[in-house]
Design an enzyme around this catalytic site. Structure first.
Site, PDB file in Angstrom:
ATOM      1  N   GLY A  67      71.853   8.987   3.979  1.00  0.00           N
ATOM      2  CA  GLY A  67      72.311   9.382   2.652  1.00  0.00           C
ATOM      3  C   GLY A  67      71.971  10.811   2.281  1.00  0.00           C
ATOM      4  O   GLY A  67      72.084  11.195   1.120  1.00  0.00           O
ATOM      5  N   HIS A  84      66.525  -2.508   7.477  1.00  0.00           N
ATOM      6  CA  HIS A  84      67.031  -1.219   7.008  1.00  0.00           C
ATOM      7  C   HIS A  84      65.892  -0.461   6.326  1.00  0.00           C
ATOM      8  O   HIS A  84      65.057  -1.058   5.648  1.00  0.00           O
ATOM      9  CB  HIS A  84      68.194  -1.434   6.034  1.00  0.00           C
ATOM     10  CG  HIS A  84      68.927  -0.171   5.761  1.00  0.00           C
ATOM     11  ND1 HIS A  84      68.444   0.782   4.886  1.00  0.00           N
ATOM     12  CD2 HIS A  84      70.077   0.332   6.271  1.00  0.00           C
ATOM     13  CE1 HIS A  84      69.281   1.807   4.885  1.00  0.00           C
ATOM     14  NE2 HIS A  84      70.279   1.555   5.712  1.00  0.00           N
ATOM     15  N   GLU A  90      68.317   4.589  12.976  1.00  0.00           N
ATOM     16  CA  GLU A  90      68.631   5.330  11.753  1.00  0.00           C
ATOM     17  C   GLU A  90      67.401   6.140  11.322  1.00  0.00           C
ATOM     18  O   GLU A  90      66.514   5.605  10.649  1.00  0.00           O
ATOM     19  CB  GLU A  90      68.989   4.360  10.625  1.00  0.00           C
ATOM     20  CG  GLU A  90      70.228   3.551  10.874  1.00  0.00           C
ATOM     21  CD  GLU A  90      70.880   3.102   9.567  1.00  0.00           C
ATOM     22  OE1 GLU A  90      72.060   3.417   9.374  1.00  0.00           O
ATOM     23  OE2 GLU A  90      70.209   2.477   8.740  1.00  0.00           O
ATOM     24  N   GLY A 132      77.124   4.272   6.129  1.00  0.00           N
ATOM     25  CA  GLY A 132      76.937   3.938   4.722  1.00  0.00           C
ATOM     26  C   GLY A 132      78.030   4.557   3.869  1.00  0.00           C
ATOM     27  O   GLY A 132      79.132   4.024   3.727  1.00  0.00           O
ATOM     28  N   GLY A 133      77.752   5.715   3.298  1.00  0.00           N
ATOM     29  CA  GLY A 133      78.651   6.367   2.344  1.00  0.00           C
ATOM     30  C   GLY A 133      80.095   6.478   2.823  1.00  0.00           C
ATOM     31  O   GLY A 133      81.035   6.238   2.049  1.00  0.00           O
ATOM     32  N   GLU A 145      65.826   1.226   3.744  1.00  0.00           N
ATOM     33  CA  GLU A 145      65.760   1.031   2.288  1.00  0.00           C
ATOM     34  C   GLU A 145      65.051  -0.263   1.945  1.00  0.00           C
ATOM     35  O   GLU A 145      64.548  -0.428   0.822  1.00  0.00           O
ATOM     36  CB  GLU A 145      67.182   1.090   1.701  1.00  0.00           C
ATOM     37  CG  GLU A 145      67.676   2.530   1.638  1.00  0.00           C
ATOM     38  CD  GLU A 145      69.184   2.681   1.716  1.00  0.00           C
ATOM     39  OE1 GLU A 145      69.911   1.704   1.492  1.00  0.00           O
ATOM     40  OE2 GLU A 145      69.633   3.805   2.009  1.00  0.00           O
ATOM     41  N   SER A 188      74.208   9.496   7.767  1.00  0.00           N
ATOM     42  CA  SER A 188      75.156  10.567   7.456  1.00  0.00           C
ATOM     43  C   SER A 188      76.246  10.721   8.508  1.00  0.00           C
ATOM     44  O   SER A 188      76.653  11.846   8.823  1.00  0.00           O
ATOM     45  CB  SER A 188      74.415  11.890   7.221  1.00  0.00           C
ATOM     46  OG  SER A 188      73.552  11.777   6.100  1.00  0.00           O
ATOM     47  N   ASN A 195      78.205  -0.290   6.066  1.00  0.00           N
ATOM     48  CA  ASN A 195      77.170  -0.857   5.189  1.00  0.00           C
ATOM     49  C   ASN A 195      77.438  -0.351   3.771  1.00  0.00           C
ATOM     50  O   ASN A 195      77.173   0.808   3.464  1.00  0.00           O
ATOM     51  CB  ASN A 195      75.794  -0.401   5.689  1.00  0.00           C
ATOM     52  CG  ASN A 195      74.678  -0.802   4.741  1.00  0.00           C
ATOM     53  OD1 ASN A 195      74.867  -1.613   3.832  1.00  0.00           O
ATOM     54  ND2 ASN A 195      73.494  -0.221   4.962  1.00  0.00           N
ATOM     55  N   TRP A 196      77.965  -1.225   2.933  1.00  0.00           N
ATOM     56  CA  TRP A 196      78.293  -0.813   1.558  1.00  0.00           C
ATOM     57  C   TRP A 196      77.056  -0.636   0.684  1.00  0.00           C
ATOM     58  O   TRP A 196      77.151  -0.119  -0.421  1.00  0.00           O
ATOM     59  CB  TRP A 196      79.220  -1.853   0.911  1.00  0.00           C
ATOM     60  CG  TRP A 196      80.640  -1.806   1.374  1.00  0.00           C
ATOM     61  CD1 TRP A 196      81.141  -1.154   2.484  1.00  0.00           C
ATOM     62  CD2 TRP A 196      81.761  -2.432   0.733  1.00  0.00           C
ATOM     63  NE1 TRP A 196      82.496  -1.356   2.565  1.00  0.00           N
ATOM     64  CE2 TRP A 196      82.908  -2.140   1.508  1.00  0.00           C
ATOM     65  CE3 TRP A 196      81.900  -3.223  -0.406  1.00  0.00           C
ATOM     66  CZ2 TRP A 196      84.174  -2.599   1.169  1.00  0.00           C
ATOM     67  CZ3 TRP A 196      83.165  -3.677  -0.737  1.00  0.00           C
ATOM     68  CH2 TRP A 196      84.299  -3.367   0.037  1.00  0.00           C
ATOM     69  N   LYS A 197      75.928  -1.145   1.127  1.00  0.00           N
ATOM     70  CA  LYS A 197      74.714  -1.147   0.285  1.00  0.00           C
ATOM     71  C   LYS A 197      75.044  -1.800  -1.059  1.00  0.00           C
ATOM     72  O   LYS A 197      75.869  -2.702  -1.100  1.00  0.00           O
ATOM     73  CB  LYS A 197      74.154   0.268   0.133  1.00  0.00           C
ATOM     74  CG  LYS A 197      74.062   0.959   1.484  1.00  0.00           C
ATOM     75  CD  LYS A 197      73.257   2.197   1.470  1.00  0.00           C
ATOM     76  CE  LYS A 197      73.254   2.790   2.883  1.00  0.00           C
ATOM     77  NZ  LYS A 197      72.278   3.822   3.066  1.00  0.00           N
TER      78      LYS A 197
HETATM   79  P1  PGA Z   1      74.679   6.870   5.200  1.00  0.00           P
HETATM   80  O1  PGA Z   1      73.883   5.468   5.327  1.00  0.00           O
HETATM   81  O2  PGA Z   1      75.803   6.803   6.221  1.00  0.00           O
HETATM   82  O3  PGA Z   1      75.196   6.903   3.790  1.00  0.00           O
HETATM   83  O4  PGA Z   1      73.720   7.938   5.522  1.00  0.00           O
HETATM   84  C1  PGA Z   1      73.666   4.873   6.580  1.00  0.00           C
HETATM   85  C2  PGA Z   1      72.862   3.604   6.421  1.00  0.00           C
HETATM   86  O5  PGA Z   1      71.899   3.600   5.668  1.00  0.00           O
HETATM   87  O6  PGA Z   1      73.158   2.582   7.072  1.00  0.00           O
END
Ligand code: PGA
Length: 255
Positions: A176, A98, A170, A237-238, A100, A216, A8-10
């Protein structure tokens, strides 16, 4: 169950990044022998890059996913994107719910349920994200919160829909932050979610819905998390923003 790794590049990346990332990622994925055959992989860049990423991935075993969708078919919804538009761009998977979007954009459980339905109707697999906040976990309310999220996201589904769905667990406190859930915490919650899914969809479909862990995940902790039988994949994500890091995470996950 064949595991899933979803990047997930966000709201990160650029056209340049897409053009450099995809060949580098494919090199790493395909040169690692049978790796690609042992895992489902999807990349979810921001909307503007979906078309180009799909073109670059045509005929390769990597799916292209979106990060959001509107719940309506079309109409007066300025700034929104529909499931049929995503389909035209080669999207076969879409993240919904998600945290976010739940917390940053006020998306409710009911709205997420509508999005799941429009995706299924459009032939796109919903990756439904659920997870508790730190306060909810501290109050020992995490299981109830996740059940309520599942209940509204997955109600009144058409017959056969369960085989198209994926779940992403999640915990909000792990996204993050660099603080992942421990393998034990993930295992416990995934087991709980599995129990809910088999209760709802029966021991057939309910047992085959993949449950991915997100929050994470890194090349360093992927192995410990993914070796848990209840963890069927990772939503990353990251660590998905650099192709070599995602390849390393894939290698660790399957080692
Ligand atoms: P993260 O994000 O791996 O950077 O914690 C995961 C996500 O929100 O899908």
């Amino acid at each position: 169950m064949k595991p899933w790794i979803v990047g997930n590049w966000k709201m990160n990346g650029s056209r340049k990044m897409v053009r450099e990332y995809v060949p580098a990622f494919l090199d790493g994925l395909l040169e690692s022998g049978e790796l690609a055959a042992r895992v489902h992989v999807a990349l979810c860049p921001p909307f503007p890059y979906l078309g180009e990423m799909s073109s670059l991935l045509t005929s390769y075993p990597v799916r292209v996913g979106a990060q959001n969708v509107n719940q309506h078919e079309n109409g007066y919804y300025t700034g929104e994107v529909s499931a049929s538009m995503l389909s035209e761009l080669g999207v076969t998977l879409c993240i919904v719910g998600h945290s976010e979007r739940r917390h940053g954009h006020g998306e409710s459980n009911a709205l997420i349920g509508e999005k799941v339905k429009i995706l299924l109707a459009g032939g796109i697999a919903p990756l439904v994200c659920i997870g508790e906040t730190q306060a909810e976990r501290d109050a020992d309310d995490h299981q109830r919160v996740v059940e309520a999220q599942l209940e509204s996201a997955l109600q009144d589904l058409p017959a056969g829909a369960a085989s198209e769905i994926l779940i992403g667990y999640e915990p909000v406190w792990a996204i993050g932050t660099g603080v992942n859930a421990t393998p034990e915490q993930a295992e416990e919650m995934h087991g709980h979610i599995r129990g809910w899914l088999t209760g709802r969809f029966g021991s057939g479909d309910g047992a085959t819905i993949p449950i991915l862990y997100g929050g994470s995940v890194t090349p360093e902790n992927a192995r410990a998390l993914m070796s848990r039988p209840e963890v069927n994949g990772a939503l990353v994500g990251g660590s998905s923003l650099k192709p070599e890091m995602l390849v390393s995470l894939l290698q660790q996950s399957l080692s």
